[in-house]
Design a protein around this motif. Structure first.
Motif, PDB file in Angstrom:
ATOM      1  N   LEU A 190    -106.862  31.528 102.068  1.00  0.00           N
ATOM      2  CA  LEU A 190    -106.369  30.897 103.307  1.00  0.00           C
ATOM      3  C   LEU A 190    -105.694  29.568 102.992  1.00  0.00           C
ATOM      4  O   LEU A 190    -104.600  29.278 103.485  1.00  0.00           O
ATOM      5  CB  LEU A 190    -107.519  30.688 104.301  1.00  0.00           C
ATOM      6  CG  LEU A 190    -108.173  31.938 104.892  1.00  0.00           C
ATOM      7  CD1 LEU A 190    -109.376  31.559 105.741  1.00  0.00           C
ATOM      8  CD2 LEU A 190    -107.172  32.744 105.718  1.00  0.00           C
ATOM      9  N   VAL A 191    -106.344  28.763 102.161  1.00  0.00           N
ATOM     10  CA  VAL A 191    -105.768  27.458 101.804  1.00  0.00           C
ATOM     11  C   VAL A 191    -104.442  27.654 101.075  1.00  0.00           C
ATOM     12  O   VAL A 191    -103.433  27.003 101.385  1.00  0.00           O
ATOM     13  CB  VAL A 191    -106.758  26.643 100.939  1.00  0.00           C
ATOM     14  CG1 VAL A 191    -106.088  25.388 100.400  1.00  0.00           C
ATOM     15  CG2 VAL A 191    -107.993  26.270 101.753  1.00  0.00           C
ATOM     16  N   GLY A 192    -104.425  28.559 100.104  1.00  0.00           N
ATOM     17  CA  GLY A 192    -103.212  28.783  99.325  1.00  0.00           C
ATOM     18  C   GLY A 192    -102.048  29.272 100.177  1.00  0.00           C
ATOM     19  O   GLY A 192    -100.902  28.804 100.026  1.00  0.00           O
ATOM     20  N   LEU A 193    -102.337  30.195 101.086  1.00  0.00           N
ATOM     21  CA  LEU A 193    -101.273  30.721 101.942  1.00  0.00           C
ATOM     22  C   LEU A 193    -100.754  29.655 102.900  1.00  0.00           C
ATOM     23  O   LEU A 193     -99.546  29.471 103.079  1.00  0.00           O
ATOM     24  CB  LEU A 193    -101.766  31.945 102.721  1.00  0.00           C
ATOM     25  CG  LEU A 193    -101.983  33.211 101.880  1.00  0.00           C
ATOM     26  CD1 LEU A 193    -102.745  34.256 102.707  1.00  0.00           C
ATOM     27  CD2 LEU A 193    -100.651  33.788 101.398  1.00  0.00           C
ATOM     28  N   VAL A 194    -101.689  28.936 103.548  1.00  0.00           N
ATOM     29  CA  VAL A 194    -101.291  27.928 104.535  1.00  0.00           C
ATOM     30  C   VAL A 194    -100.522  26.786 103.870  1.00  0.00           C
ATOM     31  O   VAL A 194     -99.544  26.279 104.412  1.00  0.00           O
ATOM     32  CB  VAL A 194    -102.537  27.419 105.296  1.00  0.00           C
ATOM     33  CG1 VAL A 194    -102.213  26.156 106.087  1.00  0.00           C
ATOM     34  CG2 VAL A 194    -103.073  28.495 106.238  1.00  0.00           C
ATOM     35  N   GLU A 195    -100.963  26.392 102.686  1.00  0.00           N
ATOM     36  CA  GLU A 195    -100.316  25.270 102.006  1.00  0.00           C
ATOM     37  C   GLU A 195     -99.107  25.706 101.180  1.00  0.00           C
ATOM     38  O   GLU A 195     -98.403  24.866 100.607  1.00  0.00           O
ATOM     39  CB  GLU A 195    -101.327  24.548 101.124  1.00  0.00           C
ATOM     40  CG  GLU A 195    -102.436  23.872 101.953  1.00  0.00           C
ATOM     41  CD  GLU A 195    -103.400  23.060 101.123  1.00  0.00           C
ATOM     42  OE1 GLU A 195    -103.368  23.184  99.878  1.00  0.00           O
ATOM     43  OE2 GLU A 195    -104.178  22.292 101.709  1.00  0.00           O
ATOM     44  N   GLY A 196     -98.867  27.016 101.107  1.00  0.00           N
ATOM     45  CA  GLY A 196     -97.678  27.511 100.428  1.00  0.00           C
ATOM     46  C   GLY A 196     -97.797  27.600  98.918  1.00  0.00           C
ATOM     47  O   GLY A 196     -96.812  27.824  98.219  1.00  0.00           O
ATOM     48  N   THR A 197     -99.029  27.442  98.394  1.00  0.00           N
ATOM     49  CA  THR A 197     -99.202  27.522  96.952  1.00  0.00           C
ATOM     50  C   THR A 197     -99.528  28.938  96.503  1.00  0.00           C
ATOM     51  O   THR A 197     -99.532  29.224  95.298  1.00  0.00           O
ATOM     52  CB  THR A 197    -100.337  26.590  96.481  1.00  0.00           C
ATOM     53  OG1 THR A 197    -101.548  26.944  97.169  1.00  0.00           O
ATOM     54  CG2 THR A 197     -99.980  25.138  96.789  1.00  0.00           C
ATOM     55  N   ARG A 198     -99.810  29.830  97.439  1.00  0.00           N
ATOM     56  CA  ARG A 198    -100.068  31.240  97.128  1.00  0.00           C
ATOM     57  C   ARG A 198     -99.085  32.095  97.896  1.00  0.00           C
ATOM     58  O   ARG A 198     -98.839  31.851  99.071  1.00  0.00           O
ATOM     59  CB  ARG A 198    -101.498  31.625  97.503  1.00  0.00           C
ATOM     60  CG  ARG A 198    -101.814  33.096  97.268  1.00  0.00           C
ATOM     61  CD  ARG A 198    -103.263  33.406  97.469  1.00  0.00           C
ATOM     62  NE  ARG A 198    -103.560  34.800  97.155  1.00  0.00           N
ATOM     63  CZ  ARG A 198    -104.734  35.242  96.780  1.00  0.00           C
ATOM     64  NH1 ARG A 198    -105.748  34.408  96.680  1.00  0.00           N
ATOM     65  NH2 ARG A 198    -104.924  36.535  96.518  1.00  0.00           N
ATOM     66  N   THR A 199     -98.554  33.106  97.225  1.00  0.00           N
ATOM     67  CA  THR A 199     -97.636  34.029  97.886  1.00  0.00           C
ATOM     68  C   THR A 199     -98.239  35.420  97.881  1.00  0.00           C
ATOM     69  O   THR A 199     -99.132  35.731  97.087  1.00  0.00           O
ATOM     70  CB  THR A 199     -96.268  34.048  97.180  1.00  0.00           C
ATOM     71  OG1 THR A 199     -96.470  34.374  95.818  1.00  0.00           O
ATOM     72  CG2 THR A 199     -95.594  32.685  97.286  1.00  0.00           C
ATOM     73  N   LEU A 200     -97.734  36.258  98.762  1.00  0.00           N
ATOM     74  CA  LEU A 200     -98.249  37.621  98.867  1.00  0.00           C
ATOM     75  C   LEU A 200     -97.550  38.538  97.883  1.00  0.00           C
ATOM     76  O   LEU A 200     -96.407  38.313  97.532  1.00  0.00           O
ATOM     77  CB  LEU A 200     -98.044  38.133 100.294  1.00  0.00           C
ATOM     78  CG  LEU A 200     -98.829  37.365 101.351  1.00  0.00           C
ATOM     79  CD1 LEU A 200     -98.435  37.816 102.741  1.00  0.00           C
ATOM     80  CD2 LEU A 200    -100.339  37.561 101.139  1.00  0.00           C
TER      81      LEU A 200
END
Length: 200
Positions: A190-200
């Motif tokens: 959740l943190v990675g997706l919201v902060e843009g550091t994780r992509t799908l």
């Protein structure tokens, strides 16, 4: 221009649905979110409708975020978690305003994750990020389908490791879920997706 598989829109809300075993799961997820979590969180946890709940107090003691029982007219704020009260559907309206509803139960439950997710999808479209945790039954699956149809993102707790597999399994069987994760990896995703550091 985002590359392949990258989510094009910044997320603006996280919505979580859970049932049996959900208090423990919510403690794990919310307890691992940082104090500066940059979007609001809305939660439907199935509760006994005959009793007042201390769920928000329990979660608040274990989380760095501010957690409150949702009330009609509340405005969503970054880093604030709103939990549906017993026997009321929680809906997000345009402008990030919350409303509570006594309309009929959905799949025998009120509050309904399906209705919460559908309202989030209608307001936020591709900026919606929803998550289905442990629980019996299939609440959340239909709503997650609506989120996907509007371009949003769906995470499910891994049914193999969830305390109760019903809800996450229903979602993974009926929706092309973006991420299926063990409970201890959900907060980080959740943190990675919201902060843009994780992509799908």
């Amino acid at each position: 221009m985002p590359g392949p598989g990258r989510h094009q829109t910044a997320y603006e809300i996280v919505a979580i649905g859970s049932s049996a075993g959900g208090v423990k799961a919510l403690l794990a997820v919310l307890g691992a979110l940082p104090a500066g979590f940059p979007v609001p969180v809305v939660i439907v946890q199935h509760l006994d409708p005959r009793h007042d709940t201390i769920l928000a107090d329990i979660l608040d003691r274990q989380s760095r975020l501010r957690i409150k029982l949702a009330e009609t007219g509340d405005l969503l704020e970054p880093g604030v978690v709103h939990v549906a009260p017993p026997d009321r559907h929680l809906l997000v309206d345009s402008g990030g305003k919350l409303s509570l509803s006594m309309v009929d139960k959905v799949k025998f439950v009120r509050p309904s994750a399906d209705l919460l997710f559908e309202s989030v999808a209608a307001v936020y479209g591709p900026a919606a990020l929803v998550c289905v945790l442990t629980g019996t039954g299939s609440d959340g699956a239909a709503g997650a389908g609506v989120v996907k149809s509007r371009g949003g993102t769906v995470i499910a707790e891994d049914p193999e490791t969830a305390e109760f597999e019903g809800m996450p399994q229903a979602v993974t069987k009926s929706v092309s879920v973006d991420l299926v994760l063990p409970l201890d990896e959900i907060a980080g995703a959740l943190v990675g997706l919201v902060e843009g550091t994780r992509t799908l």
